[in-house]
Design a protein around this motif. Structure first.
Motif, short mmCIF file in Angstrom:
data_model
loop_
_atom_site.label_atom_id
_atom_site.label_comp_id
_atom_site.label_asym_id
_atom_site.label_seq_id
_atom_site.Cartn_x
_atom_site.Cartn_y
_atom_site.Cartn_z
N LEU A 282 -0.27 3.93 -9.12
CA LEU A 282 0.24 3.68 -7.92
C LEU A 282 -1.04 3.74 -6.87
CD1 LEU A 282 2.60 3.50 -5.76
CD2 LEU A 282 2.84 5.96 -5.74
N CYS A 283 -2.02 4.59 -7.35
CA CYS A 283 -3.35 4.62 -6.79
C CYS A 283 -3.92 3.12 -6.77
CB CYS A 283 -3.85 5.84 -7.06
SG CYS A 283 -3.78 7.77 -6.61
N THR A 284 -3.68 3.04 -8.07
CA THR A 284 -4.65 1.58 -8.42
C THR A 284 -4.20 0.44 -7.49
OG1 THR A 284 -5.27 2.31 -10.61
CG2 THR A 284 -5.20 -0.15 -9.88
N ARG A 285 -2.81 0.31 -7.47
CA ARG A 285 -1.82 -0.62 -6.62
C ARG A 285 -2.23 -0.61 -5.12
NH1 ARG A 285 3.12 0.50 -8.53
NH2 ARG A 285 3.78 0.25 -6.29
N ARG A 286 -2.33 0.69 -4.74
CA ARG A 286 -2.67 0.79 -3.01
C ARG A 286 -4.05 0.58 -2.80
NH1 ARG A 286 1.79 3.78 -0.63
NH2 ARG A 286 3.66 2.96 -1.70
N SER A 287 -4.92 0.50 -3.76
CA SER A 287 -6.23 0.49 -3.43
C SER A 287 -6.76 -1.00 -3.55
CB SER A 287 -7.26 1.52 -4.56
OG SER A 287 -7.10 0.64 -5.73
N GLN A 288 -5.85 -1.99 -3.81
CA GLN A 288 -6.20 -3.28 -4.00
C GLN A 288 -6.28 -3.94 -2.63
OE1 GLN A 288 -3.54 -4.41 -7.24
NE2 GLN A 288 -5.11 -3.66 -8.80
N SER A 289 -5.76 -3.55 -1.78
CA SER A 289 -5.43 -4.07 -0.51
C SER A 289 -6.83 -4.03 0.31
CB SER A 289 -4.16 -3.59 0.49
OG SER A 289 -4.68 -2.28 0.55
N GLY A 290 -7.66 -3.37 -0.07
CA GLY A 290 -8.96 -3.15 0.63
C GLY A 290 -9.96 -2.47 -0.31
#
Length: 596
Positions: A282-290
């Motif tokens: 989940l952290c990896t996915r959320r960090s990909q927006s910026g």
């Protein structure tokens, strides 16, 4: 301005040995300056509770509980909100000689009625006399307590104003109980594990010394719920027994803003933090927006523990690659294995070595012969199946892999994971039938998990009750779910695979996918893609059920409950959004439901 508790107590010698009860551990920790810190859903410091203050508040509350007429050993159920109130009441029970029963804050199995029903069942099973809840849940607990032995529902604030007993309280001794931990109920209704003082003392010591190698300067960061064994034992009780400060983020806040977890680690120098694989994903996915904030510093995170579900090496590798720029070291990963029936931990991987992955042949040897034969080409074989090793048993613990006749199997043979150790339960609380189903001769416990050993290291392959058997082949539902999750438009946690019996006793595979597309043509494309993904992953055909979002059932610890979902499927609760009554798929499901 309020500041978090210090990371270390310079004037107090660091100590992890010699505590035989929780109160003995807190009595010692209270001589220092470390403690608990509670942060809000926005990452702001809400409350600071040094262990010295926790001890004073718990002792005061213990005297007030003692004046209520409760007898020694009576059960006090506490809604385990990540808050100062919960830990104060929990430790007050320890000083007052009352058995704490942490209750889940919320359960993702339905709405209000389902939550009340589950709470009532726990209150009845534990024989709780008093229930403590946050103010906004008092009415819900009053409803759940109706018809049980509970004589009062109160908030922690109300208890603090009750009159105190005249006589001094008598804390639990080493041979007395501590608390009742309810299992997450991933394959059955939750069962209460009565944890003794000796069990928690033994397991906390083993975790601190042999699992984590705790030392002065360590600091824990956690969002794990305190009603789950990994959150309660690993990130609350063990830190107390080792004088370690803890920074808490509410579990609901992590679900909405997972990167707050990493920010707390960075801002306050966290060195120890655990989570299931999905948390890192989940952290990896959320960090990909910026891009990553320049201030994010994960270089002090020396134990990134993983447990609580099947461990996925590719997900963790992606996390390590993504956050390497913030100083995260992939060698910090520490896979482990544990369960509530062992208080918490049984095995730990070696520190500072990262993941060890065993790649085995996926064909007949694995699926029929149930042997984990190393794949050729060091993992480059197309038929290879990767499993993450969970380490060796801690000193004093033992693991055997046994067959259906309860005989030990050799290394690299898949079977039932059975364990022995100083922190195992003596049985489920007031549930002899369930106890006899898992306790074996000479104090061994059948965990209900499947796995194998490699050079003494444990590899978990799945839950025995979840295993799908088609044509004599063993198929792990996780393999099918992970294959489908890679499809466009499907999110992690959107898929559940299980099997239902046909008339000839053979099994038919069902894949339930939470569908996020609305157009009919897009839905049928997704259905075909899911079937193809399952076919590629395991060479089997399956029925694809496109269900509305929020259809899947999860346990209190966030694990997918395939058993509950299968029951919903057979009962007609789970229906395909594109199926109408009268068609062949609907008729087949109705037949299966009647047959079950």
């Amino acid at each position: 301005m309020t500041t978090p508790t210090p990371t270390a107590s310079p004037a107090l010698a660091f100590r992890v040995d010699g505590f035989s009860t929780l109160t003995a551990g807190l009595d010692y920790a209270a001589q220092g300056v470390t403690g608990f810190n509670f942060f809000s859903s926005r990452g702001e410091l809400d409350a600071v509770l040094p262990y010295a203050e926790l001890r004073l508040r718990a002792l005061d509350m213990a005297g007030r509980l003692a004046a209520t007429g409760l007898e020694r050993g009576d059960r006090v159920a506490i809604v385990a909100e990540t808050s100062q109130d919960f830990v104060e009441v929990f430790f007050a029970c320890q000083y007052a000689g009352l058995v704490a029963v942490p209750l889940p804050l919320c359960i993702n199995i339905g709405g209000h009625d389902a939550y009340v029903e589950r709470l009532r069942a726990m209150l009845e099973a534990a024989g709780a006399k008093l229930t403590v809840a946050p103010a906004d849940l008092v009415a819900t607990l009053v409803e759940a307590a109706d018809g049980t032995d509970v004589f009062r529902v109160a908030t922690a604030g109300e208890i603090a104003n009750w009159p105190a007993a005249d006589d001094p309280v008598e804390p639990f001794g080493p041979d007395e109980p501590c608390y009742i931990q309810y299992s997450s109920g991933s394959t059955s209704f939750p069962r209460g594990v009565l944890v003794t003082q000796r069990a928690i003392a033994a397991n906390a010591h083993a975790i601190a010394v042999h699992g984590l190698g705790l030392r002065p300067g360590d600091r824990c960061t956690s969002w794990l719920p305190l009603y789950h064994d990994m959150g309660l034992v690993g990130c609350c009780l063990t830190p107390v027994m080792a004088q370690i400060s803890v920074d808490y983020l509410p579990s609901t806040a992590f679900a909405r803003r997972p990167l707050l977890w990493l920010k707390l680690l960075s801002d306050h120098g966290g060195t120890i933090s655990f989570g299931p694989t999905f948390a890192f994903e989940l952290c990896t996915r959320r960090s990909q927006s910026g891009g990553l904030p320049e201030s994010l510093d994960l270089s002090r995170w020396r134990v990134a523990g993983i447990g609580g579900e099947m461990i996925r090496a590719n997900v963790l590798s992606e996390f390590a690659e993504r956050f390497a720029a913030a100083g995260f070291d992939a060698n910090s990963f520490v896979p482990s294995y544990g369960l509530a029936e062992a208080t918490l931990a049984v095995t730990f991987s070696p520190l500072a070595r990262g993941l060890s992955v065993d790649v085995v042949d996926r064909g007949r040897t694995l699926e029929v012969d149930r042997r984990a034969v190393p794949a050729e080409g060091n993992g480059r074989s197309r038929v290879g199946r990767s499993f993450v090793m969970c380490g060796r048993p801690m000193p004093g613990y033992a693991i055997e892999i046994r067959d259906s006749q309860n005989l030990p199997r050799p290394e690299r043979s898949i079977g039932r994971v059975c364990i022995h150790g100083p922190s195992l339960m003596s049985g489920y609380y007031r549930n002899d039938v369930a106890t006899h189903g898992v306790l074996l001769e000479n104090g061994w416990l059948d965990t209900g998990d499947l796995g194998y050993l490699v050079d003494g290291q444990l590899v978990i392959t799945g839950r025995s009750k979840d295993l799908i058997i088609v044509g004599g082949r063993n198929i792990w539902p996780q393999d099918l779910e992970w294959a489908v999750e890679h499809l466009e438009g499907v999110r992690p946690g959107d898929v559940a695979a299980f099997a239902v019996n046909r008339d000839d006793d053979s099994e038919r595979v069902v894949a339930v996918v939470q569908c996020r597309v609305t157009a009919g043509a897009a839905q049928e494309l997704l259905r075909g893609a899911v079937a193809a993904a399952v076919r590629r992953a395991a060479g089997v055909e399956c029925e694809v059920v496109l269900a509305p979002t929020r259809s899947l059932t999860f346990t209190t610890s966030g694990k997918l409950s395939r058993a509950a979902l299968k029951a919903d499927y057979l009962g007609g609760v789970i229906r395909d959004i594109a199926v109408v009554p009268g068609d062949r798929a609907h008729a087949e499901r109705e037949r299966l439901a009647v047959a079950s």
